[in-house]
Every structure is written in structure tokens, then in C-alpha cells.
Enzyme design. Structure first.
Site: not given
Length: 374
Positions: A40, A261
Site C-alpha cells: 500500500k 527563514y
């Protein structure tokens, strides 16, 4: 370091030989039980089609996905003898799609069971399925109240060829957790409803709980991809994923200069910074800001400043310039900085690291381990 041709900012190598080795190790622990594979989420981000194909070559015949669409995408790439099993079952109204694409549902609710029965009646044939029971996750599967309805209704599974009864362990990676035995006991009681059907309980970590948990079909996922199956123990599995990011440029900054940042990191001395073309848009967790490490020429270097959308920055002051040229690759996931180690730095689990790896990487599938254990 080595340069690799390509226009991407990073290279994700997937070692299919290691996947084979991990499957063999898991299968060797299971005795007569079948060893399936959870593929999956695109085989936990590593590529469901190539992974499933090598596992089929190794003898795997049961492939577990989460959604019907995953099964439809995988079906053309596996032989008819491969069982593709959809763990979320069928969205009501889409049951006929399972027959059209030759896949099998896990039935998790009264509604799914009734819809599968209705299709079987319409087709006038018994239809194969797995039925899941909730033994402690409170997530999917028939509850105790729904099991009571089953016991009271002799036609509850009329028209359904129940191949396996299934449940899922909540705490298997913690071998001392008493919930493992509690779930095992509940599962053993539930199996009495369908003594002729096979049993499936063990996930990756459940395999390592021992033969009592193996029953007839195990469905490992994370362990196939090199994630440690037992908390606090040495990982016996081969690493599968290797991630390298490409240096864009380097610069020298003076003491007091901030990086990234928010100006969350400041140089205490003259420092050399390398900017690498991997960021949170590539699945490199922002929680690794000022915490993660990379490796250059076999040496650890710290990530400094915040992870940006497309880049990270490294303190490479003590790395020789020959290893820092534009285009050189630095190791982000390696045999010594494993996916489990990266997850620890990011305050998450290795599953999330692998399944978050983005689509922008240059992907390379190899038959040997670039730097893994033999």
C-alpha cells in the site's frame, strides 16, 4: 562523493535485492504460514510495481493495498496467480469493480458484508473475501456487537467464501506490551466462528512475536523496506532506501550571520554553508530544522536553519572543498544514517519518512546494496 547525471535535485535509490533479502528473512521465521506483503501507499513510497514484481519472483502471492484504486493500478503488472487484497474493502456501490479487476476485499463492516452478499446473490456464486475483526485497535473491522449479530444470524455470510479472518495488532513493536496477548486471545476466540478459514494477524512486528501470532498468513510491510521491527533491538533487516541530495552552491559566512527563514541559526565563527536541493516539498520533514544531519565523505554534517520548501542548508566548514562542488551528492538516508535514525531526529516514525518521500526525486532501482550490510 559521486555525481549522477540527471536534472533532479536529489537521487532516491531503492535496493530491490535488499527487499528480496528482507522477504526471505521474514518468510524463514513463519514456518508453514504464508508470507504476504503490504505494498500500500506505493510500497511505502518506494514503488509498488517494481517492489511487488520482485516479491512475486520470491514466491509472494498475497499483496495488500489500502484502496481499490491502488489495486486497479497494480493488477496489470502482476500475474493472475497474485492475490491483490484491498484492506479498506469496497466503497459501497463499487463491489463489481473487484470482480472486473480480479482483486479481493477485506470486509470491515456490516454494510460491506451485506453489499458483498448481494453481489454474490446476483452472480449466483460464492465470492472470496477476507473478514476483519476489531480486537483492540478500534479502527476497522467488526466490533463485538457486530460479532454478536453474526452469531444470531445463520445467513450472515451466505454467498461469501471467507478465505481468511483477520485482525491487526496495535502494539506489536513493543514485545512486552500485554495488549499483544490480549489481542491474540480475542482473535483465537473469534476464529471459532469460522474454523475452516485461515487466520491473519501478524504484521511486520507481529512476525517477531513468535509462532503463536503467525497463523496462516502474515502481512509484513515496514520490515520489507528495512524499518526496524522491534523497539529497542538491533535491526536484523537490510536497508532499502538511500537518499542523496545535490549541492547547489556553497558560501562562506562570517560570525553573527543568520541562516534560513526566521533566522533561527546564527554562526558563531566563520562558517561554510552548503545549500542542497531537497526540502519539505520533497518530503524532507520541516521538523528536521536545526536537528537533522547529512553525510559527506563519510562524515556527519549538521543541518542548520529551517528546512525550506526546496532546500536545506548544511554546516560544511570541516569538509574538504573537493567534496562540495555544485552537483555533488550528499547522503541524507544511508546505511549508517538509516530511515529509523532520520525519523528519530524528526520526532516521527520511519513509516512517515518513507511514505512522505516526494515525486521530484530521480529514482534508481538497483540490484545490489550501494553501501549496506552484506
Amino acid at each position: 562523493m559521486q555525481q549522477v547525471a540527471g536534472k533532479s535535485g536529489a537521487v532516491l535509490r531503492i535496493d530491490l535485492q535488499a527487499v528480496r533479502g528482507n522477504y526471505r528473512l521474514l518468510r524463514s521465521k513463519l514456518g508453514t504460514a504464508h508470507c504476504g506483503a503490504a505494498v500500500k501507499a506505493d510500497a511505502y513510497g518506494l514503488g509498488a510495481i517494481p517492489v511487488a514484481q520482485v516479491l512475486f519472483d520470491e514466491g509472494c502471492r498475497h499483496f495488500f493495498v489500502a484502496h481499490l484504486e491502488e489495486a486497479i493500478s497494480l493488477r496489470p503488472h502482476l500475474p493472475e496467480t497474485a492475490e491483490i487484497i484491498v484492506m479498506h474493502g469496497s466503497p459501497v456501490g463499487y463491489e463489481a469493480e473487484f470482480l472486473a479487476h480480479r482483486c479481493m476485499p477485506v470486509l470491515n463492516s456490516l454494510e460491506q458484508i451485506q453489499a458483498w452478499r448481494n453481489l454474490a446473490a446476483a452472480k449466483q456464486t460464492a465470492l472470496p473475501a477476507i473478514i476483519q475483526f476489531d480486537t483492540g485497535m478500534a479502527r476497522m473491522g467488526l466490533s463485538a456487537a457486530e460479532v454478536a449479530e453474526w452469531r444470531a444470524d445463520p445467513d450472515f455470510i451466505r454467498g461469501i467464501d471467507v478465505r481468511y479472518v483477520m485482525s491487526h495488532l496495535a502494539c506489536a513493536e513493543d514485545q512486552s506490551n500485554p495488549m499483544n496477548r490480549q489481542q491474540l486471545q480475542r482473535f483465537q476466540q473469534i476464529r471459532q466462528l469460522l474454523p475452516s478459514a485461515g487466520g491473519s494477524l501478524a504484521n511486520s512486528s507481529g512476525i517477531f512475536l513468535g509462532p503463536d501470532f503467525h497463523f496462516d498468513l502474515a502481512r509484513p510491510g515496514a520490515a520489507l523496506y528495512g524499518i526496524a521491527p522491534v523497539a529497542g533491538q538491533e535491526n536484523p533487516l537490510f536497508p532499502v532506501a538511500y537518499l542523496q541530495g545535490r549541492i547547489i552552491q556553497t558560501r562562506e559566512i562570517s560570525a553573527g550571520t543568520t541562516v534560513g527563514y526566521g533566522a533561527t541559526w546564527q554562526a558563531n565563527e566563520t562558517t561554510r554553508i552548503a545549500t542542497v536541493a531537497v526540502g519539505y516539498a520533497d518530503g524532507w520533514m520541516r521538523s528536521l530544522s536545526n536537528r537533522g544531519i547529512a553525510q559527506i565523505a563519510g562524515r556527519d554534517v549538521p543541518m542548520v536553519g529551517k528546512v525550506s520548501m526546496d532546500t536545506i542548508t548544511l554546516d560544511v566548514t570541516h569538509i574538504a572543498s573537493e567534496h562540495l562542488q555544485p552537483g555533488e551528492l550528499v547522503d541524507l538516508i544511508s546505511a549508517t544514517n538509516t530511515v529509523d535514525a532520520v525519523a528519530g531526529k524528526a520526532s516521527t516514525i520511519a513509516y512517515e519518512i518513507l511514505t512522505s518521500l516526494g515525486a521530484r526525486y530521480q529514482r534508481e532501482y538497483t540490484d545490489g546494496k550501494p553501501d549496506g550490510k552484506q
